[in-house]
Motif scaffolding. Structure first.
Motif, PDB file in Angstrom:
ATOM      1  N   GLU A  92       1.565  -5.792   9.934  1.00  0.00           N
ATOM      2  CA  GLU A  92       1.685  -6.964   9.084  1.00  0.00           C
ATOM      3  C   GLU A  92       2.266  -8.116   9.880  1.00  0.00           C
ATOM      4  O   GLU A  92       2.873  -7.932  10.937  1.00  0.00           O
ATOM      5  N   ILE A  93       2.081  -9.335   9.366  1.00  0.00           N
ATOM      6  CA  ILE A  93       2.636 -10.507  10.033  1.00  0.00           C
ATOM      7  C   ILE A  93       4.153 -10.528   9.871  1.00  0.00           C
ATOM      8  O   ILE A  93       4.716  -9.892   8.979  1.00  0.00           O
ATOM      9  N   ALA A  94       4.809 -11.276  10.735  1.00  0.00           N
ATOM     10  CA  ALA A  94       6.275 -11.271  10.793  1.00  0.00           C
ATOM     11  C   ALA A  94       6.918 -11.655   9.467  1.00  0.00           C
ATOM     12  O   ALA A  94       7.992 -11.151   9.123  1.00  0.00           O
ATOM     13  N   GLU A  95       6.277 -12.540   8.716  1.00  0.00           N
ATOM     14  CA  GLU A  95       6.847 -12.988   7.445  1.00  0.00           C
ATOM     15  C   GLU A  95       7.103 -11.829   6.486  1.00  0.00           C
ATOM     16  O   GLU A  95       7.970 -11.926   5.608  1.00  0.00           O
ATOM     17  N   TYR A  96       6.342 -10.725   6.649  1.00  0.00           N
ATOM     18  CA  TYR A  96       6.484  -9.583   5.756  1.00  0.00           C
ATOM     19  C   TYR A  96       7.179  -8.388   6.419  1.00  0.00           C
ATOM     20  O   TYR A  96       7.346  -7.349   5.778  1.00  0.00           O
ATOM     21  N   VAL A  97       7.573  -8.547   7.671  1.00  0.00           N
ATOM     22  CA  VAL A  97       8.236  -7.464   8.394  1.00  0.00           C
ATOM     23  C   VAL A  97       9.737  -7.708   8.522  1.00  0.00           C
ATOM     24  O   VAL A  97      10.540  -6.793   8.343  1.00  0.00           O
ATOM     25  N   ILE A  98      10.113  -8.928   8.794  1.00  0.00           N
ATOM     26  CA  ILE A  98      11.516  -9.236   9.077  1.00  0.00           C
ATOM     27  C   ILE A  98      12.359  -9.087   7.809  1.00  0.00           C
ATOM     28  O   ILE A  98      11.996  -9.602   6.748  1.00  0.00           O
ATOM     29  N   PRO A  99      13.493  -8.382   7.910  1.00  0.00           N
ATOM     30  CA  PRO A  99      14.313  -8.080   6.723  1.00  0.00           C
ATOM     31  C   PRO A  99      15.285  -9.202   6.361  1.00  0.00           C
ATOM     32  O   PRO A  99      16.518  -9.049   6.442  1.00  0.00           O
ATOM     33  N   PHE A 100      14.765 -10.340   5.943  1.00  0.00           N
ATOM     34  CA  PHE A 100      15.628 -11.455   5.564  1.00  0.00           C
ATOM     35  C   PHE A 100      16.543 -11.055   4.409  1.00  0.00           C
ATOM     36  O   PHE A 100      16.131 -10.361   3.482  1.00  0.00           O
TER      37      PHE A 100
END
Length: 236
Positions: free
Chosen positions: A176-184
């Motif tokens: 998946e793209i980073a927007e949906y991977v990074i745990p903000f």
């Protein structure tokens, strides 16, 4: 909090001025973010020569101390971008910043990509005051977290290390793209900005403008564009 600002890079003879513009801009704003160093984390560029301000280091042979406030960290091989959703070069450079935080004792890492510009005092102040969590800002056009501007504080470094370990284990490839991977822990929507360098994004914002807008950040700004020109588009 000891703070650094970083971007990722791939520098060739056609886009050299893009990175120089970023260095010039944020070098003069370190105090506004309470930061002490800029890092450019580089994906095997053929051209890494700047001026006397920029110290260049092999990513695998980092010095124990830093003597310049602007440092280019260079990987010798180029991983690149294979498609719109497959960009191992970015993942390696981005995730490696946690190793810089650990080695040099940073408490906060501010990620600002090389074509993104924070332009309002209130956004600078907000970022400077952040002391916890993993904060991203927001693209209203795409309706997702704007990964080009992130603030990662020490309490999120364990999560960042997990991203780094996953990235290295998977050869920097994600499904998946980073927007949906990074745990903000926080996606901050109270600032106005977007990827105005994309024509469709800019046109949509201008079309929907109902009142004057104080722009807080400008994304994907062309090297040859003027920040004031973009800001003035949103003034009636």
């Amino acid at each position: 909090m000891k703070t650094a600002i970083f971007c990722t890079s791939y520098i060739d003879f056609n886009n050299y001025k893009r990175y120089k513009k970023w260095i010039d801009y944020y070098s003069n704003k370190l105090d506004m973010l309470n930061a002490c160093e800029l890092f450019i984390i580089d994906d095997g560029s053929p051209n890494t020569m700047f001026d006397h301000r920029v110290a260049i280091f092999n990513a695998l042979e980092l010095p124990d101390t830093l003597k310049s406030k602007v440092n280019l960290i260079h990987f010798k091989d180029h991983l690149g971008r294979l498609s719109i959703s497959d960009y191992p070069g970015w993942w390696r450079s981005f995730s490696f910043s946690i190793k810089l935080a650990e080695k040099y004792g940073f408490d906060k890492m501010i990620h600002i990509e090389s074509d993104f510009y924070i332009v309002s005092r209130k956004m600078f102040d907000y970022i400077q005051k952040l002391s916890v969590g993993w904060t991203a800002f927001y693209s209203r056009y795409y309706d997702f977290a704007e990964t080009a501007i992130q603030v990662i504080c020490r309490d999120s470094f364990d999560s960042f290390n997990k991203i780094y370990c996953t990235a290295t284990h998977q050869d920097y490839r994600f499904s998946e793209i980073a927007e949906y991977v990074i745990p903000f822990t926080n996606i901050e929507k109270n600032f106005y900005g977007d990827r105005f360098g994309e024509r469709n994004v800019l046109q949509e914002w201008v079309k929907r403008k109902k009142m004057p807008i104080d722009i807080d950040y400008i994304g994907q700004l062309s090297t040859y564009s003027n920040i004031k020109d973009y800001k003035n588009l949103f003034k009636l």
